[in-house]
Scaffold this active site. Structure first.
Site, PDB file in Angstrom:
ATOM      1  CB  CYS A 113      51.643 -26.891  37.074  1.00 11.70           C
ATOM      2  SG  CYS A 113      49.864 -26.802  36.861  1.00 11.70           S
ATOM      3  CG  HIS A 250      53.315 -23.264  35.604  1.00 15.53           C
ATOM      4  ND1 HIS A 250      52.780 -23.850  34.488  1.00 15.53           N
ATOM      5  CD2 HIS A 250      52.321 -23.259  36.553  1.00 15.53           C
ATOM      6  CE1 HIS A 250      51.534 -24.206  34.742  1.00 15.53           C
ATOM      7  NE2 HIS A 250      51.239 -23.849  35.976  1.00 15.53           N
ATOM      8  CG  ASN A 280      47.876 -23.637  34.436  1.00 14.73           C
ATOM      9  OD1 ASN A 280      48.658 -24.391  33.853  1.00 14.73           O
ATOM     10  ND2 ASN A 280      47.773 -23.585  35.747  1.00 14.73           N
TER      11      ASN A 280
HETATM   12  N1  ACO Z   1      34.221 -15.247  37.811  1.00 14.78           N
HETATM   13  C1  ACO Z   1      33.644 -14.401  38.660  1.00 14.78           C
HETATM   14  N2  ACO Z   1      33.785 -14.464  39.980  1.00 14.78           N
HETATM   15  C2  ACO Z   1      34.553 -15.452  40.461  1.00 14.78           C
HETATM   16  C3  ACO Z   1      35.192 -16.386  39.628  1.00 14.78           C
HETATM   17  C4  ACO Z   1      34.993 -16.266  38.256  1.00 14.78           C
HETATM   18  N3  ACO Z   1      35.565 -17.093  37.379  1.00 14.78           N
HETATM   19  N4  ACO Z   1      35.888 -17.256  40.390  1.00 14.78           N
HETATM   20  C5  ACO Z   1      35.702 -16.868  41.669  1.00 14.78           C
HETATM   21  N5  ACO Z   1      34.885 -15.791  41.712  1.00 14.78           N
HETATM   22  C6  ACO Z   1      34.422 -15.056  42.878  1.00 14.78           C
HETATM   23  C7  ACO Z   1      34.425 -15.889  44.128  1.00 14.78           C
HETATM   24  O1  ACO Z   1      33.254 -16.645  44.237  1.00 14.78           O
HETATM   25  C8  ACO Z   1      34.521 -14.838  45.212  1.00 14.78           C
HETATM   26  O2  ACO Z   1      33.251 -14.294  45.396  1.00 14.78           O
HETATM   27  P1  ACO Z   1      32.757 -13.908  46.888  1.00 14.78           P
HETATM   28  O3  ACO Z   1      33.720 -12.855  47.346  1.00 14.78           O
HETATM   29  O4  ACO Z   1      31.377 -13.411  46.645  1.00 14.78           O
HETATM   30  O5  ACO Z   1      32.840 -15.160  47.672  1.00 14.78           O
HETATM   31  C9  ACO Z   1      35.381 -13.748  44.557  1.00 14.78           C
HETATM   32  O6  ACO Z   1      35.344 -13.989  43.145  1.00 14.78           O
HETATM   33  C10 ACO Z   1      36.832 -13.761  45.015  1.00 14.78           C
HETATM   34  O7  ACO Z   1      37.295 -15.104  44.956  1.00 14.78           O
HETATM   35  P2  ACO Z   1      38.755 -15.489  45.402  1.00 14.78           P
HETATM   36  O8  ACO Z   1      38.943 -16.940  45.229  1.00 14.78           O
HETATM   37  O9  ACO Z   1      39.013 -14.897  46.754  1.00 14.78           O
HETATM   38  O10 ACO Z   1      39.603 -14.667  44.313  1.00 14.78           O
HETATM   39  P3  ACO Z   1      41.150 -14.485  44.220  1.00 14.78           P
HETATM   40  O11 ACO Z   1      41.490 -13.060  44.171  1.00 14.78           O
HETATM   41  O12 ACO Z   1      41.887 -15.341  45.219  1.00 14.78           O
HETATM   42  O13 ACO Z   1      41.463 -15.068  42.767  1.00 14.78           O
HETATM   43  C11 ACO Z   1      42.286 -17.006  41.609  1.00 14.78           C
HETATM   44  C12 ACO Z   1      41.164 -16.395  42.461  1.00 14.78           C
HETATM   45  C13 ACO Z   1      42.377 -16.251  40.312  1.00 14.78           C
HETATM   46  C14 ACO Z   1      41.947 -18.473  41.358  1.00 14.78           C
HETATM   47  C15 ACO Z   1      43.617 -16.904  42.387  1.00 14.78           C
HETATM   48  O14 ACO Z   1      43.484 -17.352  43.694  1.00 14.78           O
HETATM   49  C16 ACO Z   1      44.706 -17.665  41.705  1.00 14.78           C
HETATM   50  O15 ACO Z   1      45.114 -17.364  40.609  1.00 14.78           O
HETATM   51  N6  ACO Z   1      45.266 -18.701  42.363  1.00 14.78           N
HETATM   52  C17 ACO Z   1      46.233 -19.533  41.759  1.00 14.78           C
HETATM   53  C18 ACO Z   1      45.533 -20.713  41.233  1.00 14.78           C
HETATM   54  C19 ACO Z   1      46.162 -21.285  39.996  1.00 14.78           C
HETATM   55  O16 ACO Z   1      46.634 -20.608  39.138  1.00 14.78           O
HETATM   56  N7  ACO Z   1      46.112 -22.581  39.922  1.00 14.78           N
HETATM   57  C20 ACO Z   1      46.557 -23.264  38.773  1.00 14.78           C
HETATM   58  C21 ACO Z   1      47.238 -24.510  39.090  1.00 14.78           C
HETATM   59  S1  ACO Z   1      48.598 -24.302  40.154  1.00 14.78           S
HETATM   60  C22 ACO Z   1      49.720 -23.557  39.353  1.00 14.78           C
HETATM   61  O17 ACO Z   1      49.706 -23.658  38.197  1.00 14.78           O
HETATM   62  C23 ACO Z   1      50.743 -22.738  40.071  1.00 14.78           C
END
Ligand code: ACO
Length: 323
Positions: A113, A250, A280
Site C-alpha cells: 500500500c 492512502h 482499498n
Molecule cells: N462483517 C461482519 N463482521 C465482521 C466482518 C465483516 N466483514 N469482519 C470481521 N467481523 C467480526 C469479527 O469476526 C468480530 O466478531 P467477534 O467479536 O464475534 O469475534 C467483530 O466483527 C469485530 O472484529 P474486529 O476485527 O475486532 O473489528 P475491528 O473493529 O478491529 O475492525 C477492521 C476490523 C475494519 C479490519 C479494522 O481493524 C481495520 O480497518 N484495520 C485496518 C486494516 C486495513 O485497512 N488493512 C488494509 C491494508 S493496510 C493499509 O492499507 C493501511
C-alpha cells in the site's frame, strides 16, 4: 535545483462494481458492518482475464495525454504493484511495450500500500539526479485475485484499480514556493512482516496464497505512522500543518483517514477521500485520488499537497508536492 513537476494524472477503474449488499449475499457480513467500520460502500473488480498491466495502461494513457507527452518519449516507467502479471519480468516492461517505448527504463517497486510513495521517490530521485527527464509513475493492483473471498475480515476491504502520474524534471530556484516534489520520506520496519502478508505467492515459497492481516495492529500503526511521516516532511521543509492545502492519504479505511487528519489538525474538507467508492486498491489509492481531485479542480497549481501511506512490511512514507 532540479525538481520533479507533476505534469499529468490519469486513472482507471474496472467496470464491474460490487456493493456491500452483493458481498452480504455471499458471505456472513452486512452493508452496515462494512460501512460503519470502514466507510466502504462499494469496490471495482477487474473482469476475468483483465490484468494489472491492462489497468495500468488504461490509467497511463490519459495521464500521458494530460501531460502532452508521447509514451515513446518517456525516460522512465516505475510501476508500484503487489499483484504483478507474472513473477518476472517486471510488469512495467509490459506497460513500456504497450506504450511503444523502446528506449526508457522500466521496473516494478513492491511496497504494497506504500508502493506509490516508494515509486514516486525512486522516480523523483532519478529526475533530480538527471538520470531521466520524464517519468511515468503508476500504482496498479488486481487485489481481487489474492483475496480469500470466504474470509470476511479481509475480502470486504479491497478493490482493483490503477492511477498514474507523469513527472517532468523542471528547474526551480529551490524555494518552497516552487512547483514540484519538495521531498519524499520512506520507512520500513520488517518486524511487522507477519501483520499483513500473503501466505504464499510467486517466489521462493512455491505456493499461491491469500492476504492475511492482523487488522487491529495495522489500524493502530497506520494512524500513527501516516501522521508522523507528514509531520517529518513538513518539518523538513520548514512548513506548518496550516500550509497544507490537501492531504491525500492512502485509502484503507475512513476511520484511519479521519484519525490521521485529526492528528495533523487538518479538517476533513482538506482531505481527498475515495475509499467509500473504491475501497482499498493498495498502491493505486493515492494516484486514483490525485487524478480525481485534479480532474474536478480541487487540486490546482500552486497548492501544497501532502501524500502519505502505510502498508505491508510494515512500510510507510510521505511526499510533499507543490502542485
Ligand atoms: N462483517 C461482519 N463482521 C465482521 C466482518 C465483516 N466483514 N469482519 C470481521 N467481523 C467480526 C469479527 O469476526 C468480530 O466478531 P467477534 O467479536 O464475534 O469475534 C467483530 O466483527 C469485530 O472484529 P474486529 O476485527 O475486532 O473489528 P475491528 O473493529 O478491529 O475492525 C477492521 C476490523 C475494519 C479490519 C479494522 O481493524 C481495520 O480497518 N484495520 C485496518 C486494516 C486495513 O485497512 N488493512 C488494509 C491494508 S493496510 C493499509 O492499507 C493501511
Amino acid at each position: 535545483m532540479k525538481r520533479s513537476i507533476v505534469a499529468g494524472c490519469g486513472a482507471y477503474l474496472p467496470e464491474r462494481v460490487v456493493t456491500n449488499d452483493e458481498l452480504a449475499s455471499r458471505i456472513d457480513t452486512s452493508d452496515e458492518w462494512i460501512s460503519q467500520r470502514t466507510g466502504i460502500r462499494q469496490r471495482h473488480i477487474a473482469a476475468d482475464g483483465q490484468l494489472t498491466s491492462d489497468l495500468a495502461l488504461a490509467a497511463a494513457r490519459p495521464a500521458l495525454a494530460h501531460a502532452g507527452i508521447d509514451g515513446a518519449e518517456l525516460d522512465l516507467i516505475v510501476l508500484a504493484t503487489a499483484t504483478p502479471d507474472n513473477t518476472f519480468p517486471a510488469t512495467a516492461t509490459k506497460i513500456q511495450a504497450g506504450l511503444g517505448n523502446r528506449t526508457g527504463t522500466a521496473f516494478d517497486v513492491q511496497a504494497v500500500c506504500s508502493g506509490f510513495i516508494y515509486a514516486l521517490a525512486m522516480a523523483d530521485n532519478m529526475l533530480r539526479l538527471g538520470q531521466a527527464g520524464t517519468a511515468l509513475v503508476i500504482g496498479a493492483e488486481v487485489f481481487s485475485r489474492i483475496l480469500d473471498w470466504q474470509d470476511r475480515t479481509t475480502c470486504v476491504l479491497f478493490g482493483d484499480g490503477a492511477g498514474a502520474v507523469v513527472l517532468r524534471a523542471g528547474d526551480g530556484e529551490g524555494t518552497n514556493r516552487d512547483r514540484g516534489i519538495l521531498s519524499t520520506h520512506l520507512h520500513s520496519d520488517g518486524t511487522n512482516y507477519d501483520a499483513l502478508y500473503v501466505d504464499g505467492g510467486p517466489g521462493s515459497t512455491g505456493t499461491s496464497g491469500f492476504v492475511r492481516m492482523a487488522g487491529r495492529e495495522v489500524y493502530k500503526q497506520a494512524v500513527v505512522r501516516m501522521a508522523e511521516c507528514v509531520d517529518h516532511s513538513l518539518q523538513g521543509n520548514g512548513l506548518q500543518h496550516r500550509d497544507v492545502d490537501w492531504l491525500v492519504p492512502h485509502q484503507a479505511n475512513l476511520r484511519i483517514i479521519e484519525s490521521t487528519s485529526k492528528k495533523l489538525d487538518l479538517p476533513m474538507e482538506k482531505v481527498i477521500v475515495t475509499v467509500d467508492r473504491q475501497a482499498n486498491t493498495s498502491a493505486a489509492t493515492i494516484p486514483l485520488a490525485l487524478a480525481e481531485a485534479v480532474a474536478d479542480n480541487r487540486i490546482v497549481e500552486g497548492q501544497l499537497v501532502a501524500l502519505t501511506a502505510m502498508g505491508g512490511g510494515f512500510t510507510w512514507g510521505s511526499a510533499l508536492v507543490r502542485w
